[in-house]
Enzyme design. Structure first.
Site, PDB file in Angstrom:
ATOM      1  N   ASP A  13      40.381  48.722  48.857  1.00  0.00           N
ATOM      2  CA  ASP A  13      39.277  48.018  48.196  1.00  0.00           C
ATOM      3  C   ASP A  13      37.944  48.189  48.916  1.00  0.00           C
ATOM      4  OD1 ASP A  13      41.229  47.074  46.434  1.00  0.00           O
ATOM      5  OD2 ASP A  13      41.634  45.331  47.706  1.00  0.00           O
ATOM      6  N   LYS A  16      36.151  52.706  46.918  1.00  0.00           N
ATOM      7  CA  LYS A  16      36.447  54.127  46.658  1.00  0.00           C
ATOM      8  C   LYS A  16      36.035  54.517  45.244  1.00  0.00           C
ATOM      9  CE  LYS A  16      40.783  53.364  47.728  1.00  0.00           C
ATOM     10  NZ  LYS A  16      40.688  52.029  48.326  1.00  0.00           N
ATOM     11  N   GLY A  40      43.348  49.524  42.308  1.00  0.00           N
ATOM     12  CA  GLY A  40      42.387  48.914  41.388  1.00  0.00           C
ATOM     13  C   GLY A  40      41.012  49.386  41.790  1.00  0.00           C
ATOM     14  N   HIS A  41      40.425  50.267  41.005  1.00  0.00           N
ATOM     15  CA  HIS A  41      39.146  50.871  41.367  1.00  0.00           C
ATOM     16  C   HIS A  41      38.077  50.438  40.360  1.00  0.00           C
ATOM     17  CE1 HIS A  41      41.612  54.287  43.435  1.00  0.00           C
ATOM     18  NE2 HIS A  41      41.718  53.132  44.047  1.00  0.00           N
ATOM     19  N   THR A 131      51.994  44.441  45.125  1.00  0.00           N
ATOM     20  CA  THR A 131      51.350  44.208  43.827  1.00  0.00           C
ATOM     21  C   THR A 131      52.402  43.971  42.734  1.00  0.00           C
ATOM     22  OG1 THR A 131      51.330  46.564  43.347  1.00  0.00           O
ATOM     23  CG2 THR A 131      49.372  45.667  44.419  1.00  0.00           C
ATOM     24  N   GLN A 225      44.579  53.119  47.949  1.00  0.00           N
ATOM     25  CA  GLN A 225      44.915  52.356  49.161  1.00  0.00           C
ATOM     26  C   GLN A 225      44.076  52.878  50.345  1.00  0.00           C
ATOM     27  OE1 GLN A 225      48.030  53.592  47.270  1.00  0.00           O
ATOM     28  NE2 GLN A 225      47.391  51.900  46.004  1.00  0.00           N
ATOM     29  N   VAL A 300      41.619  43.522  42.214  1.00  0.00           N
ATOM     30  CA  VAL A 300      41.437  44.015  40.839  1.00  0.00           C
ATOM     31  C   VAL A 300      42.763  43.945  40.073  1.00  0.00           C
ATOM     32  CG1 VAL A 300      40.851  46.081  39.475  1.00  0.00           C
ATOM     33  CG2 VAL A 300      39.585  45.576  41.576  1.00  0.00           C
ATOM     34  N   VAL A 301      43.862  44.230  40.755  1.00  0.00           N
ATOM     35  CA  VAL A 301      45.158  44.340  40.081  1.00  0.00           C
ATOM     36  C   VAL A 301      45.820  42.975  39.919  1.00  0.00           C
ATOM     37  CG1 VAL A 301      47.491  45.327  40.279  1.00  0.00           C
ATOM     38  CG2 VAL A 301      45.508  46.699  40.890  1.00  0.00           C
ATOM     39  N   THR A 302      45.813  42.169  40.982  1.00  0.00           N
ATOM     40  CA  THR A 302      46.575  40.914  40.934  1.00  0.00           C
ATOM     41  C   THR A 302      45.683  39.673  40.923  1.00  0.00           C
ATOM     42  OG1 THR A 302      46.715  40.923  43.344  1.00  0.00           O
ATOM     43  CG2 THR A 302      48.549  41.928  42.152  1.00  0.00           C
ATOM     44  N   LEU A 333      27.093  46.905  52.439  1.00  0.00           N
ATOM     45  CA  LEU A 333      26.141  46.513  53.478  1.00  0.00           C
ATOM     46  C   LEU A 333      25.390  45.255  53.048  1.00  0.00           C
ATOM     47  CD1 LEU A 333      25.070  47.709  56.161  1.00  0.00           C
ATOM     48  CD2 LEU A 333      23.213  48.726  54.836  1.00  0.00           C
ATOM     49  N   SER A 414      26.290  52.234  50.640  1.00  0.00           N
ATOM     50  CA  SER A 414      26.331  51.612  49.319  1.00  0.00           C
ATOM     51  C   SER A 414      25.788  50.206  49.430  1.00  0.00           C
ATOM     52  CB  SER A 414      27.779  51.603  48.818  1.00  0.00           C
ATOM     53  OG  SER A 414      27.875  50.825  47.654  1.00  0.00           O
ATOM     54  N   SER A 416      25.238  47.991  46.475  1.00  0.00           N
ATOM     55  CA  SER A 416      25.583  47.101  45.362  1.00  0.00           C
ATOM     56  C   SER A 416      26.728  47.773  44.608  1.00  0.00           C
ATOM     57  CB  SER A 416      24.382  46.872  44.427  1.00  0.00           C
ATOM     58  OG  SER A 416      24.482  47.684  43.261  1.00  0.00           O
TER      59      SER A 416
HETATM   60  P1  GDP Z   1      38.469  50.438  45.641  1.00  0.00           P
HETATM   61  O1  GDP Z   1      39.860  49.975  45.423  1.00  0.00           O
HETATM   62  O2  GDP Z   1      38.274  51.023  47.011  1.00  0.00           O
HETATM   63  O3  GDP Z   1      37.968  51.345  44.566  1.00  0.00           O
HETATM   64  O4  GDP Z   1      37.545  49.155  45.610  1.00  0.00           O
HETATM   65  P2  GDP Z   1      37.623  47.933  44.555  1.00  0.00           P
HETATM   66  O5  GDP Z   1      36.986  48.351  43.294  1.00  0.00           O
HETATM   67  O6  GDP Z   1      39.001  47.383  44.504  1.00  0.00           O
HETATM   68  O7  GDP Z   1      36.773  46.837  45.323  1.00  0.00           O
HETATM   69  C1  GDP Z   1      35.459  47.062  45.695  1.00  0.00           C
HETATM   70  C2  GDP Z   1      34.588  45.968  45.052  1.00  0.00           C
HETATM   71  O8  GDP Z   1      33.305  45.968  45.657  1.00  0.00           O
HETATM   72  C3  GDP Z   1      34.348  46.203  43.582  1.00  0.00           C
HETATM   73  O9  GDP Z   1      34.193  44.952  42.953  1.00  0.00           O
HETATM   74  C4  GDP Z   1      33.042  46.979  43.565  1.00  0.00           C
HETATM   75  O10 GDP Z   1      32.318  46.821  42.350  1.00  0.00           O
HETATM   76  C5  GDP Z   1      32.305  46.322  44.703  1.00  0.00           C
HETATM   77  N1  GDP Z   1      31.375  47.179  45.449  1.00  0.00           N
HETATM   78  C6  GDP Z   1      31.477  48.496  45.741  1.00  0.00           C
HETATM   79  N2  GDP Z   1      30.445  48.876  46.531  1.00  0.00           N
HETATM   80  C7  GDP Z   1      29.690  47.774  46.730  1.00  0.00           C
HETATM   81  C8  GDP Z   1      28.507  47.511  47.485  1.00  0.00           C
HETATM   82  O11 GDP Z   1      27.941  48.368  48.154  1.00  0.00           O
HETATM   83  N3  GDP Z   1      28.026  46.222  47.459  1.00  0.00           N
HETATM   84  C9  GDP Z   1      28.633  45.232  46.759  1.00  0.00           C
HETATM   85  N4  GDP Z   1      28.104  44.024  46.806  1.00  0.00           N
HETATM   86  N5  GDP Z   1      29.753  45.443  46.048  1.00  0.00           N
HETATM   87  C10 GDP Z   1      30.275  46.696  46.045  1.00  0.00           C
HETATM   88  P1  IMO Z   2      43.106  50.249  46.158  1.00  0.00           P
HETATM   89  O1  IMO Z   2      43.329  51.696  45.762  1.00  0.00           O
HETATM   90  C1  IMO Z   2      44.396  46.851  48.526  1.00  0.00           C
HETATM   91  C2  IMO Z   2      48.683  46.450  49.231  1.00  0.00           C
HETATM   92  C3  IMO Z   2      49.389  45.253  48.600  1.00  0.00           C
HETATM   93  C4  IMO Z   2      50.453  45.014  49.657  1.00  0.00           C
HETATM   94  C5  IMO Z   2      50.836  46.422  50.083  1.00  0.00           C
HETATM   95  C6  IMO Z   2      52.076  46.970  49.387  1.00  0.00           C
HETATM   96  O2  IMO Z   2      42.515  49.411  45.092  1.00  0.00           O
HETATM   97  O3  IMO Z   2      42.390  50.177  47.458  1.00  0.00           O
HETATM   98  P2  IMO Z   2      52.506  47.894  46.932  1.00  0.00           P
HETATM   99  O4  IMO Z   2      52.381  47.239  45.606  1.00  0.00           O
HETATM  100  O5  IMO Z   2      51.659  49.122  47.095  1.00  0.00           O
HETATM  101  O6  IMO Z   2      53.931  48.149  47.340  1.00  0.00           O
HETATM  102  O7  IMO Z   2      51.964  46.801  47.988  1.00  0.00           O
HETATM  103  O8  IMO Z   2      49.738  47.241  49.783  1.00  0.00           O
HETATM  104  N1  IMO Z   2      47.938  47.298  48.279  1.00  0.00           N
HETATM  105  C7  IMO Z   2      46.603  47.321  48.201  1.00  0.00           C
HETATM  106  N2  IMO Z   2      45.680  46.579  48.832  1.00  0.00           N
HETATM  107  N3  IMO Z   2      44.013  47.825  47.682  1.00  0.00           N
HETATM  108  C8  IMO Z   2      44.932  48.598  47.065  1.00  0.00           C
HETATM  109  O9  IMO Z   2      44.596  49.683  46.327  1.00  0.00           O
HETATM  110  C9  IMO Z   2      46.298  48.332  47.269  1.00  0.00           C
HETATM  111  N4  IMO Z   2      47.448  48.870  46.805  1.00  0.00           N
HETATM  112  C10 IMO Z   2      48.441  48.245  47.446  1.00  0.00           C
HETATM  113  O10 IMO Z   2      48.505  44.170  48.466  1.00  0.00           O
HETATM  114  O11 IMO Z   2      49.887  44.371  50.776  1.00  0.00           O
HETATM  115 MG    MG Z   3      40.876  48.280  44.833  1.00  0.00          MG
END
Ligand code: GDP
Ligand code: IMO
Ligand code: MG
Length: 431
Positions: A13, A16, A40-41, A131, A225, A300-302, A333, A414, A416
């Protein structure tokens, strides 16, 4: 050749999805190479929010080819429902713009039953906080050489034999868990029903990627991840069940390691983690709450709250080494705006000694106490900044200090969730 891999550095999270979407402007092909719909992206474009789990983030840009590689565990029902959702947002997926590896292993309903039943029955210390998507059991079947693979959907006899074997394998265990047994006839007929919706997208992905490379196309390998959730290098057993490091981009898609030139690591300016397991810099005070609210730190997922901590430079430095990361994108940031004293973990105390590495065993990971360096914060807003000269001097100093501590250049910032609110200091495709 200037293909790149983008991977998470901490516990997921990191943003990415946002960075992959931004960079995929310059890519021709975007490939997912591990994980499944546990990811969850989030991608934000002109106030429209896209949430992707199984689909590569390249799908948002309509002129790209998106690929689901063999290293992914593929749930056909989750795929259809995500496809529908994204189609309602105006994105059309066709066999021309989406390719699924015929040798990716399937996630079946039984994997989800097992994942959730294990989590339910685990006592406190053994609960992983997964998840619940069946990721672990699906990878177990893959390495156990029992998996049903995408291409099997075209082979009725193979499908029947494999499912009969799975029923034999799992039913005694399911009975022991008091869960419903695997109904092999129903599963075969459900798979036969969904097969026509999947098979048109199946490809010999290695061949497609080979053609793309020979034609001089640019490939972006998109990780899910992060390094600290890697099944070998992370906080085992509190990890996911795949290798998340950049080396997996090659094996998880069918290209060689020399196909990847640069590896961009995505790191948050602080740390979060969802689920159980160590988080040495965890904050349980008001600052933690504030950052969590500001950063909207919910999965995002759970939908679970993400645990939050200060930036851990020791752990990130180690992840950079293990992940083969050549530069870093530092995200969120803006969430640190207005915090007077920013802490960065620069070492740990362990059993009375100071150490500069993150121990590999869980017992020692649980015992380390962070040693912090305090850095001045900034009062001006960085939210939405699109160039370095829009950043306060203290923010630049913070970034420079982080670079020194993690021993890697920070080449993207980044500020926002929005696509445009990104400062690209050096384009990772450019060498
Ligand atoms: P990922 O799994 O690595 O793709 O990240 P997620 O989408 O699960 O979580 C990142 C969260 O931070 C999302 O809600 C994005 O919209 C948000 N986000 C990403 N970059 C920034 C940033 O630079 N600033 C802020 N405030 N939010 C961000
Ligand atoms: P993104 O791509 C954050 C965590 C779960 C749990 C562990 C194992 O959005 O960064 P799983 O269901 O994979 O067997 O769970 O990994 N986990 C994540 N945490 N971001 C993710 O994906 C994750 N995918 C799995 O919360 O701790
Ligand atoms: Mg994510």
């Amino acid at each position: 050749m200037s293909n790149i891999a983008v991977i998470g550095v901490q516990w997921g999270d990191e943003g990415k999805g946002k960075i992959v979407d931004r960079l995929s402007e310059r890519a021709d092909v975007v490939v997912r190479f591990q994980g499944g719909h546990n990811a969850g992206h989030t991608i934000v474009i002109n106030n429209q929010i896209f949430k992707l789990s199984l689909l590569p983030s390249g799908v948002i840009r309509k002129d790209k080819i998106s690929v689901i590689g063999n290293g992914v565990v593929f749930d056909p029902w989750a795929f259809i429902s995500e496809k529908k959702k994204i189609e309602q947002q105006g994105i059309t997926l066709t066999p021309q713009n989406l390719q699924i590896s015929e040798v990716a292993s399937l996630i079946l309903p039984v994997h989800q039953v097992l994942d959730q039943a294990r989590e339910k029955s685990a006592d406190g210390a053994n609960k992983i906080g997964t998840t619940g998507r069946g990721i672990g059991p699906a990878y177990e079947d893959k390495v156990g050489r029992r998996a049903v693979r995408v291409g099997d959907l075209a082979e009725l006899e193979t499908l029947k034999n494999k499912i009969a074997y799975l029923a034999e394998h799992y039913n005694p265990y399911l009975r022991y868990l008091s869960e419903p047994e695997l109904d092999k006839d129903k599963l075969v007929s459900d798979l036969i029903a969904i097969a026509p919706k999947i098979l048109p997208y199946t490809y010999r992905v290695f061949e497609q990627l080979n053609h793309a490379q020979r034609a001089g196309k640019r490939i972006l390998f998109e990780g899910a991840q992060a390094v600290m959730l890697d099944v070998d290098h992370g906080t085992y057993p509190f990890v996911t069940s795949s290798n998340t490091v950049a080396g997996q981009a090659a094996t998880g898609s069918g290209v060689g390691p020399t196909s990847i030139k640069n590896v961009l690591g995505i790191a948050k300016a602080y740390t979060t983690r969802v689920g159980e397991g160590p988080l040495p810099t965890e904050l349980t005070d008001e600052i933690g709450k504030l950052l969590s609210e500001r950063g909207q730190e919910f999965g995002v997922v759970t939908g679970r709250s993400r645990r939050l901590g200060w930036f851990d430079a020791v752990m990130v430095r180690q992840a950079i080494i293990i992940g083969g990361i050549t530069s870093i994108a530092l995200t969120k940031l803006d969430v640190l705006d207005g915090i007077n004293d920013l802490k960065i973990c620069v070492g740990y105390k362990l059993n009375g000694n100071v150490i500069k590495y993150f121990p590999m065993e869980i017992s020692r990971q649980n015992k380390v106490e962070p040693i912090y360096e305090i850095i001045n914060g900034w009062n001006k807003s960085t939210k939405g900044a699109r160039s370095l000269n829009q950043l306060p001097t203290a923010a630049i100093k913070y970034i420079k200090r982080v670079e020194e501590l993690i021993d890697s250049p920070i080449t993207i910032l980044s500020t926002s969730p929005a696509r445009e609110d990104t400062i690209v200091i050096k384009d990772p495709f450019a060498g």
